[in-house]
Motif scaffolding. Sequence first.
Motif, short mmCIF file in Angstrom:
data_model
loop_
_atom_site.label_atom_id
_atom_site.label_comp_id
_atom_site.label_asym_id
_atom_site.label_seq_id
_atom_site.Cartn_x
_atom_site.Cartn_y
_atom_site.Cartn_z
N ILE A 164 -4.94 11.94 -2.27
CA ILE A 164 -5.48 10.36 -2.19
C ILE A 164 -4.33 9.44 -2.10
O ILE A 164 -4.20 8.84 -1.29
N GLY A 165 -3.05 9.76 -2.46
CA GLY A 165 -1.74 9.40 -2.34
C GLY A 165 -1.50 9.32 -0.79
O GLY A 165 -1.09 8.32 -0.21
N PHE A 166 -1.74 10.52 -0.23
CA PHE A 166 -1.18 10.61 1.10
C PHE A 166 -2.39 10.01 2.04
O PHE A 166 -1.98 9.44 3.00
N GLY A 167 -3.57 10.01 1.56
CA GLY A 167 -4.39 8.99 2.42
C GLY A 167 -4.09 7.62 2.40
O GLY A 167 -4.50 6.93 3.29
N ILE A 168 -3.78 7.11 1.17
CA ILE A 168 -3.32 5.69 1.13
C ILE A 168 -2.08 5.36 2.02
O ILE A 168 -1.99 4.41 2.73
N GLN A 169 -1.20 6.45 2.00
CA GLN A 169 -0.17 6.23 2.98
C GLN A 169 -0.39 6.11 4.22
O GLN A 169 0.04 5.32 5.16
N VAL A 170 -1.44 7.00 4.84
CA VAL A 170 -1.82 6.93 6.23
C VAL A 170 -2.49 5.60 6.39
O VAL A 170 -2.59 5.09 7.58
N TYR A 171 -3.37 5.10 5.46
CA TYR A 171 -3.87 3.75 5.73
C TYR A 171 -2.99 2.65 5.63
O TYR A 171 -3.03 1.79 6.59
N ALA A 172 -1.84 2.87 5.04
CA ALA A 172 -0.88 1.89 4.97
C ALA A 172 -0.09 1.82 6.32
O ALA A 172 0.43 0.63 6.75
N ILE A 173 0.15 3.12 6.80
CA ILE A 173 0.74 2.96 8.08
C ILE A 173 -0.09 2.25 9.27
O ILE A 173 0.30 1.77 10.01
N LEU A 174 -1.52 2.88 9.22
CA LEU A 174 -2.34 2.25 10.17
C LEU A 174 -2.43 0.79 10.16
O LEU A 174 -3.36 0.22 11.00
N LEU A 175 -2.52 0.15 9.23
CA LEU A 175 -3.07 -1.18 8.58
C LEU A 175 -2.06 -2.20 9.69
O LEU A 175 -1.04 -2.22 9.68
N ASN A 176 -3.10 -3.05 10.25
CA ASN A 176 -2.35 -4.13 11.05
C ASN A 176 -2.12 -5.37 10.27
O ASN A 176 -2.96 -6.11 9.59
N PRO A 177 -0.67 -5.62 9.89
CA PRO A 177 -0.40 -6.62 9.29
C PRO A 177 -0.60 -8.00 9.69
O PRO A 177 -0.57 -8.98 9.00
N ASN A 178 -0.78 -8.12 11.08
CA ASN A 178 -0.87 -9.26 11.58
C ASN A 178 -2.54 -9.76 11.62
O ASN A 178 -2.80 -11.17 12.09
N LYS A 179 -3.23 -8.88 11.37
CA LYS A 179 -4.60 -9.18 11.38
C LYS A 179 -5.00 -9.97 9.92
O LYS A 179 -4.85 -9.65 8.89
N PHE A 207 0.80 -1.35 0.04
CA PHE A 207 -0.10 0.12 -0.01
C PHE A 207 0.82 1.34 -0.09
O PHE A 207 0.59 2.18 -0.55
N MET A 208 1.85 1.11 0.73
CA MET A 208 2.93 2.31 0.80
C MET A 208 3.62 2.68 -0.63
O MET A 208 3.61 3.87 -1.14
N LEU A 209 3.84 1.77 -1.44
CA LEU A 209 4.30 1.96 -2.97
C LEU A 209 3.20 2.34 -3.67
O LEU A 209 3.36 3.41 -4.57
N ILE A 210 1.99 1.80 -3.59
CA ILE A 210 0.75 2.28 -4.25
C ILE A 210 0.47 3.80 -3.94
O ILE A 210 0.52 4.57 -4.91
N GLY A 211 0.43 4.46 -2.78
CA GLY A 211 0.51 5.58 -2.04
C GLY A 211 1.45 6.53 -2.75
O GLY A 211 1.12 7.54 -3.40
N LEU A 212 2.62 6.02 -2.95
CA LEU A 212 3.70 6.74 -3.37
C LEU A 212 3.75 6.96 -4.75
O LEU A 212 3.99 8.11 -5.44
N ALA A 213 3.05 6.13 -5.84
CA ALA A 213 2.81 6.12 -6.96
C ALA A 213 2.06 7.24 -7.31
O ALA A 213 1.95 7.97 -8.36
#
Length: 89
Positions: A68-83, A23-29
């Motif tokens: 939208i890219g910054f929003g995706i970055q925030v989502y990527a940071i807050l996403l729980n990878p263990n869930k 998601f971070m790469l998508i946001g960066l793109a």
Amino acid sequence: MGEQKRKEQSKDIFIFGKKNYKFMLIGLAFIAVGFALMSGGGSDDPNVFNPEIFSFRRIRLAPTLVLIGFGIQVYAILLNPNKKSKSEK
């Protein structure tokens, strides 16, 4: 035995998971495309006005893509990878 356990725990510890980085790469793109669309439109001669700087692409589309890219970055940071998702259960 304690040393071996400590080595196993310290091995490959990442803050984010694979899904977060994706998601971070998508946001960066999105951000990069937004800034690329925003560039240009200037004039070499300061006495000549170029109305192209007020085009839809530079005023509406590009800033929207950046936000939208910054929003995706925030989502990527807050996403729980263990869930686990419902499809993975």
